[in-house]
Design a protein around this motif. Structure first.
Motif, short mmCIF file in Angstrom:
data_model
loop_
_atom_site.label_atom_id
_atom_site.label_comp_id
_atom_site.label_asym_id
_atom_site.label_seq_id
_atom_site.Cartn_x
_atom_site.Cartn_y
_atom_site.Cartn_z
N GLY A 1 6.22 3.95 -8.98
CA GLY A 1 5.74 2.97 -7.67
C GLY A 1 6.54 3.49 -6.31
O GLY A 1 7.00 2.72 -5.62
N THR A 2 6.66 4.92 -6.37
CA THR A 2 7.30 5.64 -5.14
C THR A 2 6.70 5.18 -3.94
O THR A 2 7.34 4.92 -2.84
CB THR A 2 7.34 6.87 -5.25
OG1 THR A 2 8.16 7.33 -6.84
CG2 THR A 2 8.16 7.35 -4.39
N VAL A 3 5.22 5.04 -3.83
CA VAL A 3 4.45 5.08 -2.71
C VAL A 3 4.25 3.54 -2.38
O VAL A 3 3.70 2.92 -3.55
CB VAL A 3 3.31 5.85 -2.76
CG1 VAL A 3 2.47 5.63 -1.20
CG2 VAL A 3 3.78 7.27 -2.74
N GLY A 4 4.57 2.80 -1.44
CA GLY A 4 4.30 1.59 -1.21
C GLY A 4 3.56 1.36 0.44
O GLY A 4 2.62 2.45 0.86
N LEU A 5 3.78 0.17 0.97
CA LEU A 5 3.07 0.01 2.41
C LEU A 5 3.73 1.06 3.27
O LEU A 5 4.89 1.53 3.00
CB LEU A 5 3.42 -1.43 2.74
CG LEU A 5 2.63 -2.43 1.72
CD1 LEU A 5 3.15 -3.95 2.33
CD2 LEU A 5 1.23 -2.28 1.70
N ASN A 6 2.96 1.19 4.33
CA ASN A 6 3.58 2.49 5.32
C ASN A 6 5.01 1.80 5.77
O ASN A 6 5.98 2.71 5.88
CB ASN A 6 2.53 2.26 6.24
CG ASN A 6 1.33 3.10 6.17
OD1 ASN A 6 1.46 4.24 5.33
ND2 ASN A 6 0.28 2.58 6.72
N ALA B 1 7.28 0.14 3.99
CA ALA B 1 8.05 0.44 3.01
C ALA B 1 8.48 1.75 2.90
O ALA B 1 9.53 2.21 2.81
CB ALA B 1 7.50 -0.24 1.57
N ASN B 2 7.50 2.58 3.11
CA ASN B 2 7.64 4.17 3.06
C ASN B 2 8.53 4.80 4.08
O ASN B 2 9.55 5.45 3.90
CB ASN B 2 6.27 4.83 3.16
CG ASN B 2 5.51 4.54 1.79
OD1 ASN B 2 5.90 4.10 0.96
ND2 ASN B 2 4.22 4.80 1.98
N GLN C 1 12.13 3.62 3.25
CA GLN C 1 12.63 4.61 2.37
C GLN C 1 13.01 5.67 2.89
O GLN C 1 14.20 6.34 2.59
CB GLN C 1 11.67 4.83 1.03
CG GLN C 1 12.06 5.66 -0.10
CD GLN C 1 10.96 5.89 -1.25
OE1 GLN C 1 11.43 6.76 -1.88
NE2 GLN C 1 10.10 4.72 -1.17
N HIS D 1 -0.79 8.65 2.18
CA HIS D 1 -1.30 7.10 1.93
C HIS D 1 -1.08 6.55 3.71
O HIS D 1 -2.27 5.82 3.81
CB HIS D 1 0.05 6.17 1.52
CG HIS D 1 -0.16 4.71 1.67
ND1 HIS D 1 -0.88 4.36 0.65
CD2 HIS D 1 0.66 3.83 2.35
CE1 HIS D 1 -1.00 3.03 0.96
NE2 HIS D 1 -0.02 2.82 1.77
#
Length: 300
Positions: free
Chosen positions: A84-89, A91-92, A95, A202
């Protein structure tokens, strides 16, 4: 250095290994370790491919390049999907901000200080320069987060990489501590490049082209400037024979030790999707080791 690869189809595809819930903490840690190794293999093999081309060995260069593609665009992407490394922009971006802040404020400043203490002044200078770059990356990501979250301001323009050429050569540092810090930094830069490429895909898929360009540009700096500069000091690239030997050793270790252990641990806690992924990846790495060994045998 190779261009940062475009990830086809926007965001990474879902994992072919279906799962019913979030992986257990140890499985997540093993997925993170695997991602770091796959990202490093992509970056290193890309340099090894360029060296093979320079030495007039196009078949070996093609082998390194195709293996690098598998490590990044298959193994790492699938691990990222499971984790689940890629989330909403947003959240990214958070990170990315966290990672860049740590490298800017803690990691690279400590590495620079230690390199100065050990007399590796060239490394100290590079670590200080990268620390400053990471601070600028953090600030750009913060501005992008503000623009996305509040509608105030705009996403900054992407940075431009000062591309570093990486010839074959011996390490340019002498202290064991500096060598270890360079290895840590190389793995970190490779992982940042890979993750930012995923985040860019993404962002583009979700209609945020300016954010995609920011992530893509930063990924290029991490790979073509930071990783490359550290690779020169570390003496990462050697003769093609030596590069093949290093690749055989690494792939064999992943095939026989690293990924089987990850698979066993994942299966023991019921993370069957991750266990299947680790098992399949071990099989791929065994094939890579065999292919590199065959290429090495042909050069003898």
């Amino acid at each position: 250095m190779p261009a940062v690869p475009a990830l086809a189809g926007g965001a990474p595809p879902p994992s072919p290994h279906t799962t019913t819930g979030a992986p257990q903490p140890q499985t997540l840690a093993d997925l993170a370790t695997g991602m770091k190794g796959e990202a490093y293999a992509y970056a290193a093999y890309s340099l090894f491919a360029a060296e093979a081309d320079r030495q007039g060995m196009p078949a070996v260069g093609k082998l390194f390049r195709s293996t690098a593609h598998t490590e990044l665009n298959e193994h790492l992407r699938e691990a990222a999907a499971l984790a689940g490394t890629v989330g909403l922009n947003t959240a990214n971006l958070n990170q990315a901000i966290s990672g860049e802040t740590y490298e800017h404020q803690v990691m690279y400043q400590r590495f620079a200080e230690q390199a100065r203490e050990d007399g590796d002044l060239e490394a100290a200078k590079l670590f200080s320069e990268i620390a400053a770059d990471e601070g600028r990356h953090r600030d750009a990501f913060r501005a992008a987060l503000t623009a996305l979250s509040t509608g105030r301001g705009t996403v900054p323009a992407p940075p431009t990489a000062d591309v570093v050429k990486v010839p074959a050569g011996l390490p340019k540092v002498k202290a064991d501590r500096t060598k270890a810090n360079l290895d840590t930094a190389l793995h970190g830069e490779a992982l940042a490049q890979a993750k930012y490429s995923l985040f860019a895909a993404h962002a583009r898929q979700t209609g945020k082209p300016a954010l995609a360009r920011l992530f893509e540009g930063t990924a290029k700096v991490e790979l073509q400037e930071h990783f490359a500069g550290e690779a020169v000091l570390a003496g990462l690239v050697r003769s093609t024979k030596e590069n093949l030997r290093k690749a055989v050793t690494g792939e064999h270790n992943e095939a026989t030790n690293v990924y089987p252990a990850f698979a066993e641990r994942a299966a023991a806690v019921g993370d069957t999707a991750a266990a299947d992924y680790f098992h399949d990846t071990a099989g791929d790495e065994a094939k890579h080791a065999a292919a590199f060994q065959q290429a090495l045998d042909r050069l003898r």
